[in-house]
Structure formats: structure tokens, C-alpha cells
Design a protein around this motif. Structure first.
Motif, PDB file in Angstrom:
ATOM      1  N   GLU A  96       0.462  -1.432  -0.023  1.00  0.00           N
ATOM      2  CA  GLU A  96       0.292   0.024   0.104  1.00  0.00           C
ATOM      3  C   GLU A  96       1.213   1.391   0.107  1.00  0.00           C
ATOM      4  O   GLU A  96       1.916   1.879   0.676  1.00  0.00           O
ATOM      5  N   TYR A  97       0.487   2.844  -1.151  1.00  0.00           N
ATOM      6  CA  TYR A  97       0.993   3.587  -0.510  1.00  0.00           C
ATOM      7  C   TYR A  97       0.250   4.733  -0.427  1.00  0.00           C
ATOM      8  O   TYR A  97      -0.785   4.693  -1.138  1.00  0.00           O
ATOM      9  N   PRO A  98      -0.156   5.780  -0.125  1.00  0.00           N
ATOM     10  CA  PRO A  98      -0.359   6.941  -0.148  1.00  0.00           C
ATOM     11  C   PRO A  98      -0.337   7.995  -1.500  1.00  0.00           C
ATOM     12  O   PRO A  98       1.057   7.799  -2.208  1.00  0.00           O
ATOM     13  N   ARG A  99      -1.578   8.602  -2.016  1.00  0.00           N
ATOM     14  CA  ARG A  99      -0.963   8.973  -3.728  1.00  0.00           C
ATOM     15  C   ARG A  99      -2.028  10.647  -3.357  1.00  0.00           C
ATOM     16  O   ARG A  99      -2.776  10.141  -2.199  1.00  0.00           O
ATOM     17  N   TYR A 100      -1.658  11.407  -4.099  1.00  0.00           N
ATOM     18  CA  TYR A 100      -2.428  12.520  -4.342  1.00  0.00           C
ATOM     19  C   TYR A 100      -2.959  12.773  -5.738  1.00  0.00           C
ATOM     20  O   TYR A 100      -2.184  12.397  -6.582  1.00  0.00           O
ATOM     21  N   PHE A 101      -4.698  12.565  -5.893  1.00  0.00           N
ATOM     22  CA  PHE A 101      -5.154  13.006  -6.816  1.00  0.00           C
ATOM     23  C   PHE A 101      -5.742  14.880  -6.598  1.00  0.00           C
ATOM     24  O   PHE A 101      -6.347  15.040  -6.158  1.00  0.00           O
ATOM     25  N   PHE A 102      -5.772  15.280  -7.916  1.00  0.00           N
ATOM     26  CA  PHE A 102      -6.202  16.931  -8.581  1.00  0.00           C
ATOM     27  C   PHE A 102      -7.147  16.529  -9.589  1.00  0.00           C
ATOM     28  O   PHE A 102      -6.148  16.203 -10.215  1.00  0.00           O
ATOM     29  N   THR A 103      -8.049  16.959  -9.302  1.00  0.00           N
ATOM     30  CA  THR A 103      -9.700  16.442 -10.665  1.00  0.00           C
ATOM     31  C   THR A 103     -10.430  17.793 -10.855  1.00  0.00           C
ATOM     32  O   THR A 103     -10.599  17.963 -10.463  1.00  0.00           O
ATOM     33  N   ASN A 104      -9.730  17.945 -11.995  1.00  0.00           N
ATOM     34  CA  ASN A 104     -10.867  18.785 -12.717  1.00  0.00           C
ATOM     35  C   ASN A 104     -10.520  19.448 -14.616  1.00  0.00           C
ATOM     36  O   ASN A 104      -9.208  19.043 -15.070  1.00  0.00           O
ATOM     37  N   VAL A 105     -11.818  19.445 -15.104  1.00  0.00           N
ATOM     38  CA  VAL A 105     -11.782  19.087 -16.758  1.00  0.00           C
ATOM     39  C   VAL A 105     -11.199  20.685 -17.287  1.00  0.00           C
ATOM     40  O   VAL A 105     -11.523  21.074 -18.463  1.00  0.00           O
ATOM     41  N   SER A 106     -10.821  21.855 -16.389  1.00  0.00           N
ATOM     42  CA  SER A 106     -10.163  22.847 -16.869  1.00  0.00           C
ATOM     43  C   SER A 106      -9.305  23.267 -17.300  1.00  0.00           C
ATOM     44  O   SER A 106      -8.339  22.536 -15.920  1.00  0.00           O
ATOM     45  N   ASP A 107      -8.564  22.741 -18.036  1.00  0.00           N
ATOM     46  CA  ASP A 107      -6.731  22.479 -18.408  1.00  0.00           C
ATOM     47  C   ASP A 107      -6.049  23.486 -17.656  1.00  0.00           C
ATOM     48  O   ASP A 107      -5.245  23.812 -17.202  1.00  0.00           O
ATOM     49  N   ASP A 108      -7.084  24.974 -17.745  1.00  0.00           N
ATOM     50  CA  ASP A 108      -7.023  26.097 -17.662  1.00  0.00           C
ATOM     51  C   ASP A 108      -6.565  26.053 -15.705  1.00  0.00           C
ATOM     52  O   ASP A 108      -5.178  26.252 -15.173  1.00  0.00           O
ATOM     53  N   ILE A 109      -6.998  25.292 -14.890  1.00  0.00           N
ATOM     54  CA  ILE A 109      -6.949  25.044 -13.790  1.00  0.00           C
ATOM     55  C   ILE A 109      -6.533  24.406 -13.291  1.00  0.00           C
ATOM     56  O   ILE A 109      -4.812  24.696 -12.219  1.00  0.00           O
ATOM     57  N   ARG A 110      -5.751  22.762 -14.029  1.00  0.00           N
ATOM     58  CA  ARG A 110      -5.164  22.264 -13.729  1.00  0.00           C
ATOM     59  C   ARG A 110      -3.929  22.573 -13.968  1.00  0.00           C
ATOM     60  O   ARG A 110      -2.818  22.274 -13.216  1.00  0.00           O
TER      61      ARG A 110
END
Length: 257
Positions: free
Chosen positions: A198-212
């Protein structure tokens, strides 16, 4: 009866010098109700009514801005925030949608709003599964020039020069706000030679290319390794999975609470 401007100014001069309404009425021969109304209008124009104040604005009035709190609030706005003006309210409101599973996030969002808008009173509005943290202000467009018609992913999102300066000073606040709004910290697992890891992981999800891109630019600024993952052929997630980067993210961001 109508009174000329000179008579009104004489009355206001006396009132501002501390002369009572009744005495001004007697001296000038003006009904006391008229004197009281002139005094009320004068105080309203000059912010002298009880509880009267103008909204804080660093752009229009040169007011100080809590730059640390703003960096975090900017991240929340870009993720789960919007500015809205309903027909029954003349003043627009900023709404940050917070999942009720994370009461600490709701508290943090309200604290950031209070620090950025110290003369305005935020409120909480319960909805199914979430709580809205809201604040009303005439200067929301000044604070968030990214506001515009339609959803954020349908229009170009670009930071203003003064916003970039704040993000450069406080990149972790922006990152924390973005992760707290549209991100998460999860535990992944895999098997190797029959053993589960097991290992931790961060996700960020946003459909805006600019915000990503705003998010990944901030990650680059603080030296965090990231990868973009896709849903089919569409860019969708930003993943932080390297152990060293996750450890740094845990120090500055951490899981929601």
C-alpha cells in the motif's frame, strides 16, 4: 415644502457641530422630521449609520489583503467556488461548496473568508450532503477576476499579475486550497510476488485545462513531482505518487478532515 441647498447645508453644519435636531429645527424654522431625515441621509452617505461600513477591497480602496488566506481561498474558489447574484439580492455572493464529511474543511473555508473579507459576515447554508460557505460583497469581481458567465472550464482562466505574486509568495496555500476543493489523498495498493503493498497518493481532478495548469505550475514551484492521467483520451487527473513528493505534500497539505 422644498428647501434650497444653502438652507440644507446650514442645517448639516449645525448638526455636525453637535447641535440637536430640535435646536436646528428651532433656529432655522424647519420641521424636526425634515432635519432628522437630512441627518440620516448625511450619515448614510458618509458611513456614519450604526453598523454601516464599506466592503473591503484592496483594488478599489487600497485596503490591506491577507495574502496567505487569499492564496488558500483562491484555491477553493478555482475548485468548488462560484460567484452568483440572485434576483432577490442586489449584492453578489461568493459560495464555496464543502462536503459535510470534512467539517474541518468547512471551518477552514469560513476562516479564510473572514480573513479576506474582515468587514463582511460569512454564513453557512446547509444543502444535501454539503454546506455552502457564503459571503456577500460588491467587490467579488475585484478579488476574483476569473469570474465570468458559464462554467469555469468553458472559459479561459488566467491569474492576474497581483494574483501570481501572491501564488509565488504562498504556493502551498494555493495547492492546499485546490486539493481541499477538487483533490484527495488516497491509499493505493498493488501486489508483488504475492504480497500486497500500500502507498499514499494525491489526486487533483478538474476538467479545466487552465486550472490544472495553475495547479501543476504551483507544484513545479515547490519541487513536487507529478503526472497527468487521462480518462480515455481526455486529460483529467494530476497524480502525485512519488514517496518523497507525497511526504512533502503530507507536511503542507495532508488529508481532509
Amino acid at each position: 415644502m422644498r428647501y434650497d441647498l444653502d438652507t440644507r447645508n446650514r442645517a448639516l453644519t449645525l448638526l455636525r457641530d453637535g447641535v440637536s435636531n430640535a435646536e436646528v429645527s428651532r433656529r432655522l424654522g424647519i420641521p424636526s422630521g425634515t432635519v432628522a431625515w437630512w441627518l440620516h441621509r448625511d450619515r448614510a452617505r458618509n458611513g456614519g449609520l450604526p453598523g454601516a461600513h464599506r466592503s473591503t477591497c484592496h483594488t478599489c480602496h487600497g485596503d490591506p489583503l491577507d495574502r496567505t488566506a487569499y492564496g488558500y481561498l483562491l484555491g477553493l474558489y478555482l475548485g468548488d467556488g462560484h460567484i452568483f447574484q440572485s434576483g432577490k439580492h442586489r449584492v453578489p455572493n461568493l459560495t464555496i461548496a464543502c462536503c459535510e464529511d470534512w467539517p474541518g474543511l468547512i471551518d477552514a473555508a469560513e476562516d479564510a473568508v473572514r480573513r479576506v473579507f474582515p468587514h463582511n459576515s460569512p454564513c453557512r447554508v446547509r444543502r444535501v450532503g454539503c454546506t455552502y460557505v457564503k459571503v456577500y460583497s460588491k467587490h467579488l469581481d475585484c478579488h476574483f477576476p476569473q469570474h465570468g458567465p458559464g462554467k469555469k472550464h468553458t472559459r479561459h482562466i488566467q491569474l492576474a499579475p497581483w494574483q501570481r505574486e501572491i501564488v509565488d509568495e504562498h504556493p502551498w496555500e494555493l495547492i492546499r486550497g485546490l486539493v481541499h476543493s477538487d483533490g484527495c489523498r488516497i491509499t493505493n495498493w498493488t501486489t508483488r510476488r504475492g504480497k500486497r503493498y500500500e502507498y499514499p497518493r494525491y489526486f487533483f481532478t478538474n476538467v479545466s485545462d487552465d486550472i490544472r495548469r495553475i495547479y501543476t505550475d504551483a507544484l513545479d514551484r515547490v519541487g513536487i513531482a507529478w503526472k497527468e492521467t487521462r480518462r480515455g483520451s481526455t486529460p483529467y487527473n494530476i497524480s502525485v505518487a512519488r514517496r518523497e513528493s507525497v511526504q512533502v505534500m503530507d507536511v503542507h497539505v495532508g488529508p481532509k478532515f
